[in-house]
Each structure stands twice: as structure tokens, then as C-alpha cells.
Design a protein around this motif. Structure first.
Motif, PDB file in Angstrom:
ATOM      1  N   MET A 167     111.334  87.311  84.663  1.00 18.53           N
ATOM      2  CA  MET A 167     110.855  86.018  84.550  1.00 18.53           C
ATOM      3  C   MET A 167     111.492  85.155  83.268  1.00 18.53           C
ATOM      4  N   THR A 168     111.803  83.835  83.643  1.00 18.04           N
ATOM      5  CA  THR A 168     112.409  82.976  82.654  1.00 18.04           C
ATOM      6  C   THR A 168     111.433  82.645  81.362  1.00 18.04           C
ATOM      7  N   ALA A 169     111.898  83.062  80.284  1.00 14.01           N
ATOM      8  CA  ALA A 169     111.015  82.913  78.943  1.00 14.01           C
ATOM      9  C   ALA A 169     110.990  81.081  78.889  1.00 14.01           C
ATOM     10  N   THR A 170     110.074  80.790  78.478  1.00 12.76           N
ATOM     11  CA  THR A 170     109.869  79.359  78.248  1.00 12.76           C
ATOM     12  C   THR A 170     109.318  79.165  76.822  1.00 12.76           C
ATOM     13  N   LEU A 171     109.674  78.197  75.827  1.00 10.77           N
ATOM     14  CA  LEU A 171     108.954  77.832  74.811  1.00 10.77           C
ATOM     15  C   LEU A 171     108.628  76.513  74.897  1.00 10.77           C
ATOM     16  N   GLU A 172     107.246  76.224  74.929  1.00  8.38           N
ATOM     17  CA  GLU A 172     106.522  75.063  75.093  1.00  8.38           C
ATOM     18  C   GLU A 172     106.300  74.384  73.524  1.00  8.38           C
ATOM     19  N   ILE A 173     106.584  73.336  73.173  1.00  3.87           N
ATOM     20  CA  ILE A 173     105.890  72.693  71.692  1.00  3.87           C
ATOM     21  C   ILE A 173     105.163  71.530  72.322  1.00  3.87           C
ATOM     22  N   ARG A 174     103.814  71.562  71.863  1.00  6.19           N
ATOM     23  CA  ARG A 174     103.197  70.342  72.444  1.00  6.19           C
ATOM     24  C   ARG A 174     102.372  69.545  71.325  1.00  6.19           C
ATOM     25  N   ASN A 175     102.797  68.375  71.295  1.00  9.52           N
ATOM     26  CA  ASN A 175     101.876  67.496  70.493  1.00  9.52           C
ATOM     27  C   ASN A 175     101.740  68.242  69.094  1.00  9.52           C
ATOM     28  N   LEU A 176     102.889  68.590  68.349  1.00  8.27           N
ATOM     29  CA  LEU A 176     102.752  69.374  67.234  1.00  8.27           C
ATOM     30  C   LEU A 176     102.920  68.446  65.883  1.00  8.27           C
ATOM     31  N   HIS A 177     101.959  68.611  64.965  1.00 10.85           N
ATOM     32  CA  HIS A 177     101.701  67.746  63.987  1.00 10.85           C
ATOM     33  C   HIS A 177     101.695  68.802  62.847  1.00 10.85           C
ATOM     34  N   ALA A 178     102.467  68.883  61.791  1.00  7.18           N
ATOM     35  CA  ALA A 178     102.533  69.938  60.568  1.00  7.18           C
ATOM     36  C   ALA A 178     102.938  69.086  59.433  1.00  7.18           C
ATOM     37  N   SER A 179     102.371  69.701  58.281  1.00  8.80           N
ATOM     38  CA  SER A 179     102.757  69.127  56.849  1.00  8.80           C
ATOM     39  C   SER A 179     103.311  70.543  56.007  1.00  8.80           C
TER      40      SER A 179
END
Length: 263
Positions: A1-13
Motif C-alpha cells: 500500500m502506498t504511504a500517504t502523509l496528510e497535513i490538514r489545516n495545521l496551525h502552530a506556534s
């Protein structure tokens, strides 16, 4: 299975600061793809890399980071590594007294013990064959493994050591944080050749860089521009060429509203 990195609406300080550095990052990187993330200084590129790998100085306020549906933000940094994430640092630190070879053997053994507490680790002869094979693949002198990690290394040698670590640990998704920083053109070409030798069906890469010159050697499938804590432009390799030609001023003019503090 193909690995997938999903970044969703990321807020950081960072360091408890109430001002967001990342203000809604959305990005998907799949195994086998090369994504380039570009942007001017202070746009949030290295912050994103640090958040992905769990630097405790950074606080996530909102959003998700998923690797094959699993919540990366709930993992400790070593768990993220074992799950298949890898970060090549912009400024790798030296570890006097620890050889590169021993460092990598212990890293492999830690992974094996996490899977099986009764594991005795990788046999030394097997590890030696693995290291020699990877160094040959990357055109790295075999004596490199006996040097103390990054101690007395030139900028190019530090980055080659990072590439060797990536080769041995075989991540599914690698984040390369300004790997071209401080490299002359010959060192850049050597490091890029190593990255190209490793990217493919088994590894995806997020290449964070200021400049098009890195992308002369590592050919991205997708290019994204980070500005004001958001990805504001996405396209193919032609977008990087446009940035090389025009600089970032047109990005600033087009997305000036992103600099305003959100209420």
C-alpha cells in the motif's frame, strides 16, 4: 500500500507565542512523489519540518497530521521515525565519541526492539554488509562510517551523512529541511545525487528550499509556495522557475492580506 502523509489545516506556534507561524497548512505527500516547498524567510518552512517531527518547542493549536490515517501528532519523535518519517536537518549537530556506524546500528536496533522486545538486534556482520552496500550506492567512502557523527565534518559531509542515514533507515516519507543550505555547487550535486538515488516507489520526499538551484538536481513532481503561514501557490516545476525569475515580490503583492493578524 502506498504511504500517504496528510497535513490538514495545521496551525502552530513556537515557545508559547500566541502568534501563529503556521496558519492553516494543507498538503498531501504520497510515497513515490517529490514535493518542493519554497518560500521567503520567516514563512514557516522550518517550523513545518519541526512540527512534523515533534520538536517540543513548537505547539500545535489546530489541525491534523496523518500518516496512513494514524495521528502523527500523538506520537513521540522516535515513534514518528519508526512509523516511516525522516527529517534531514538544516543544521545537523555533532555527537563526539559516537561513530556514524554505531549511531545507525543503534537506530536500527531500537526499531527492532520496538517491534519485538526480545530482539537481540541486527547482527554486526549483517549491519556491516548493509552499510557497505548503502555507501557504495551513494558513492561514499567506507571509512566514513568510522568517523564521529558530524564532528569536524564540512557542510557537505554533514549533509551526505544525513543522506546515508536516510538510506539505511529507509523511511517512507522524508522531509529535507533546506538540505542545500551552505553547500557549494559540487557538494550540492553530490547530495542531490544521493537523494535522487533513494527517492522512488518506496520513498516520497518533501524538499524544503529557498532556491531553484536545488531543484536543478532534484526534480520535483509538485512545487508549493509557503507564505504567511499558508501554502498560497501550487504547481509543477515551472512554478519554481517563475520564482527564480521574479523572486518572491509578486507572491507578497498577491497575498499581502495574509500578513494581517487574524482576529
Amino acid at each position: 500500500m502506498t504511504a500517504t502523509l496528510e497535513i490538514r489545516n495545521l496551525h502552530a506556534s513556537v515557545d508559547g507565542d500566541e502568534d501563529m507561524i503556521l496558519r492553516g497548512i494543507d498538503l498531501t505527500v504520497k510515497q513515490g512523489e517529490i514535493h518542493a516547498l519554497m518560500g521567503p524567510n520567516a514563512s514557516g518552512k522550518s517550523t513545518l519540518a519541526n512540527v512534523l517531527m515533534g520538536n517540543p518547542a513548537y505547539e500545535v493549536h489546530e489541525g491534523e497530521v496523518l500518516l496512513d490515517g494514524e495521528d502523527v501528532l500523538e506520537m513521540e519523535p522516535d515513534e514518528r521515525s519508526r512509523a516511516g518519517l525522516f527529517l534531514a536537518f538544516q543544521y545537523p549537530v555533532a555527537i563526539p565519541g559516537v561513530t556514524l556506524g554505531n549511531f545507525l546500528r543503534h537506530a536500527i536496533n531500537a526499531r527492532l526492539k520496538a517491534k519485538d522486545p526480545d530482539s537481540k538486534g541486527i547482527p554486526i556482520p549483517k549491519f556491516a554488509r548493509l552499510m557497505r552496500g548503502k555507501m557504495t550506492q551513494l558513492h561514499i567512502d567506507h571509512s566514513f562510517a568510522g568517523r564521529y557523527l558530524n564532528e569536524g565534518f564540512s557542510g557537505g559531509e554533514k549533509k551526505r551523512a544525513e543522506v546515508l542515514q536516510m538510506a539505511v533507515l529507509e523511511p517512507r516519507i522524508a522531509v529535507l529541511d533546506e538540505t542545500d543550505s551552505g553547500l557549494d555547487i559540487d557538494a550540492l550535486r553530490i547530495v542531490a545525487d544521493g537523494v535522487n538515488a533513494l527517492t522512488g516507489p518506496n520513498m516520497g520526499a518533501l524538499v524544503i528550499t529557498h532556491y531553484q538551484r536545488m531543484l536543478n538536481y532534484i526534480k520535483p513532481d509538485f512545487v508549493h509556495v509557503l507564505y504567511g503561514g499558508r501554502i498560497v501557490e501550487s504547481g509543477g516545476p515551472e512554478l519554481a522557475l517563475e520564482l527564480e525569475d521574479k523572486g518572491y515580490e509578486w507572491i507578497r503583492e498577491k497575498h499581502e492580506a495574509l500578513l494581517k493578524v487574524e482576529v
